[in-house]
Design an enzyme around this catalytic site. Structure first.
Site, PDB file in Angstrom:
ATOM      1  N   HIS A  69       4.329   1.629  -7.941  1.00  0.00           N
ATOM      2  CA  HIS A  69       3.478   0.630  -8.282  1.00  0.00           C
ATOM      3  C   HIS A  69       2.524   0.641  -9.259  1.00  0.00           C
ATOM      4  O   HIS A  69       2.481  -0.495  -9.800  1.00  0.00           O
ATOM      5  CB  HIS A  69       2.489   0.718  -6.737  1.00  0.00           C
ATOM      6  CG  HIS A  69       3.409   0.736  -5.597  1.00  0.00           C
ATOM      7  ND1 HIS A  69       3.502   1.885  -4.600  1.00  0.00           N
ATOM      8  CD2 HIS A  69       3.895  -0.308  -4.887  1.00  0.00           C
ATOM      9  CE1 HIS A  69       4.375   1.323  -3.596  1.00  0.00           C
ATOM     10  NE2 HIS A  69       4.508  -0.076  -3.791  1.00  0.00           N
ATOM     11  N   LEU A 104       0.458   3.469  -1.966  1.00  0.00           N
ATOM     12  CA  LEU A 104       0.840   3.380  -3.539  1.00  0.00           C
ATOM     13  C   LEU A 104       1.403   4.835  -4.318  1.00  0.00           C
ATOM     14  O   LEU A 104       0.805   5.691  -3.991  1.00  0.00           O
ATOM     15  CB  LEU A 104      -0.209   2.697  -4.273  1.00  0.00           C
ATOM     16  CG  LEU A 104      -0.593   1.382  -3.578  1.00  0.00           C
ATOM     17  CD1 LEU A 104      -1.594   0.743  -4.729  1.00  0.00           C
ATOM     18  CD2 LEU A 104       0.583   0.608  -3.545  1.00  0.00           C
ATOM     19  N   GLY A 128       0.852  -1.279  -0.018  1.00  0.00           N
ATOM     20  CA  GLY A 128      -0.033  -0.031  -0.004  1.00  0.00           C
ATOM     21  C   GLY A 128       0.803   1.368   0.068  1.00  0.00           C
ATOM     22  O   GLY A 128       2.061   1.490  -0.171  1.00  0.00           O
ATOM     23  N   GLU A 151       3.625   5.860  -8.246  1.00  0.00           N
ATOM     24  CA  GLU A 151       3.647   5.797  -9.571  1.00  0.00           C
ATOM     25  C   GLU A 151       4.630   4.389  -9.807  1.00  0.00           C
ATOM     26  O   GLU A 151       4.462   3.919 -11.041  1.00  0.00           O
ATOM     27  CB  GLU A 151       4.131   7.076 -10.164  1.00  0.00           C
ATOM     28  CG  GLU A 151       4.466   6.928 -11.839  1.00  0.00           C
ATOM     29  CD  GLU A 151       3.074   6.641 -12.421  1.00  0.00           C
ATOM     30  OE1 GLU A 151       1.692   7.216 -11.877  1.00  0.00           O
ATOM     31  OE2 GLU A 151       3.057   6.134 -13.671  1.00  0.00           O
TER      32      GLU A 151
HETATM   33  P1  AMP Z   1       6.200  -2.241  -1.638  1.00  0.00           P
HETATM   34  O1  AMP Z   1       4.702  -1.671  -1.493  1.00  0.00           O
HETATM   35  O2  AMP Z   1       7.135  -1.303  -1.125  1.00  0.00           O
HETATM   36  O3  AMP Z   1       6.244  -3.603  -0.950  1.00  0.00           O
HETATM   37  O4  AMP Z   1       6.469  -2.521  -3.084  1.00  0.00           O
HETATM   38  C1  AMP Z   1       5.614  -3.322  -3.860  1.00  0.00           C
HETATM   39  C2  AMP Z   1       6.144  -3.502  -5.180  1.00  0.00           C
HETATM   40  O5  AMP Z   1       6.235  -2.532  -5.998  1.00  0.00           O
HETATM   41  C3  AMP Z   1       7.708  -4.114  -5.055  1.00  0.00           C
HETATM   42  O6  AMP Z   1       7.654  -5.247  -5.927  1.00  0.00           O
HETATM   43  C4  AMP Z   1       8.546  -3.196  -5.355  1.00  0.00           C
HETATM   44  O7  AMP Z   1       9.864  -3.379  -5.794  1.00  0.00           O
HETATM   45  C5  AMP Z   1       7.750  -2.367  -6.408  1.00  0.00           C
HETATM   46  N1  AMP Z   1       8.420  -0.875  -6.042  1.00  0.00           N
HETATM   47  C6  AMP Z   1       8.286  -0.198  -5.044  1.00  0.00           C
HETATM   48  N2  AMP Z   1       8.909   1.184  -5.486  1.00  0.00           N
HETATM   49  C7  AMP Z   1       9.026   1.109  -6.957  1.00  0.00           C
HETATM   50  C8  AMP Z   1       9.689   1.840  -8.002  1.00  0.00           C
HETATM   51  N3  AMP Z   1       9.974   3.157  -7.691  1.00  0.00           N
HETATM   52  N4  AMP Z   1       9.527   1.617  -9.186  1.00  0.00           N
HETATM   53  C9  AMP Z   1       9.426   0.289  -9.480  1.00  0.00           C
HETATM   54  N5  AMP Z   1       8.782  -0.841  -8.758  1.00  0.00           N
HETATM   55  C10 AMP Z   1       8.688  -0.288  -7.448  1.00  0.00           C
END
Ligand code: AMP
Length: 301
Positions: free
Chosen positions: A39, A35, A33, A37
């Site tokens: 995500h 979230l 969550g 850009e």
């Molecule tokens: P999180 O909500 O931080 O657990 O992230 C969920 C997914 O989104 C994970 O696979 C992260 O690697 C990906 N993610 C988070 N930040 C970014 C970003 N800036 N660019 C690309 N993917 C991201």
């Protein structure tokens, strides 16, 4: 977009999908969550996969997983923005979102009080996150990847996707989870999507919102440092010590506290020895503290 809060409801939906058999395009984007850009780009990637296949469904999940946080980490203050998150997922093409409670995911840990931590996994069956998880983040955050692997294995068992979409932003996480799926014969293909950055290069992260305006300005030092090291590598530098010392120096000059600033083999995550030098595929990895906030970033060489 359908929103499910229980495992039973999601499973019923999953069974009801007409195309639910072998070969269906069912990409899945797990998140915690808050979230942004980054995500959104994963969800759009999933939507494109679905559309290119001519059918299927895009799955996402929102769950701040207590078992991957250490006792002194930011679990209780981790940002929770459910309404905005659901709007973002819907706008970017998600078909079904799984939003369980901690109690739903970890009944054995009696987690209604949201006090479950990594160490509590000892009270249940969990996934050994393997050799890729002992270095870097795993060395600094003991038990973190056991929590990540366990929750992702559970989410894969619940949602039954064809593809697992992960961000390169969390480089070690995608490596550890890719290896888990391989080693445990999970019937899912792992897809790693590029890191989405702010205009100045800062990698988007839910934790960026902890930064004060002054810290936010200095946070670009991670990207600038990675860019410097990649430039040095592209210019012929092959000595890991030289790159690592240069990276550290640049971070410290902007008053960041590096926990690691290193270059490793992109698959094994092992360091290069001075004699052999750096050889592709390699990845630069940084973890640094900026005030009370811990930021990570990486760049492939
Ligand atoms: P999180 O909500 O931080 O657990 O992230 C969920 C997914 O989104 C994970 O696979 C992260 O690697 C990906 N993610 C988070 N930040 C970014 C970003 N800036 N660019 C690309 N993917 C991201």
């Amino acid at each position: 977009m359908k929103v499910f809060h229980t495992i039973a409801e999601f499973r019923e939906y999953r069974r009801s999908l007409a195309m639910g058999g072998q070969g269906a395009m069912l990409p899945f984007v797990p998140t915690m969550g808050a979230l942004h850009e980054g995500h959104a780009s994963l969800v759009r990637h999933a939507r494109n996969m679905r559309d290119a296949a001519g059918g299927g469904a895009v799955f996402a999940s929102i769950f701040v997983n207590p078992t991957q946080f250490g006792p002194s980490e930011d679990f209780s203050k981790y940002p929770r923005t459910l309404e905005a998150d659901l709007a973002l997922l819907e706008a970017n093409g998600a078909d079904a979102v799984f939003v369980p409670s901690a109690q739903e995911m970890y009944p054995a840990l009696n987690s209604a009080d949201a006090a479950v931590r990594t160490t509590d996994l000892a009270a249940m069956t969990s996934v050994d996150s393997g050799p890729l998880s002992t270095v870097l983040e795993g060395a600094i955050r003991p038990g973190h990847f056991r929590g990540v692997c366990t929750v992702v294995a559970k989410l894969l068992n619940i949602t039954g996707p064809s593809h697992l979409l992960l961000g390169q932003k969390d480089f070690q996480q995608q490596a550890v989870l890719r290896q888990m799926c391989l080693d445990l014969d999970m019937p899912v293909e792992v897809v790693t999507c590029p890191t989405v950055r702010e205009a100045d290069g800062l990698a988007m992260s839910s934790r960026n919102r902890y930064l004060s305006a002054e810290e936010r300005a200095r946070a670009v030092a991670l990207f600038e440092t990675l860019t410097w090291a990649k430039g040095a590598f592209d210019g012929g530098a092959r000595q890991p010590e030289m790159l690592e010392a240069g990276m550290r120096q640049r971070l410290i000059a902007r008053r960041l506290e590096p926990q690691y600033a290193t270059v490793v083999h992109a698959q094994s995550l092992q360091p290069f020895d001075a004699a052999g030098g750096i050889a592709a595929p390699a990845v630069l990895l940084i973890a640094a503290k900026l005030g009370g906030t811990r930021l990570i970033d990486n760049m492939l060489l």
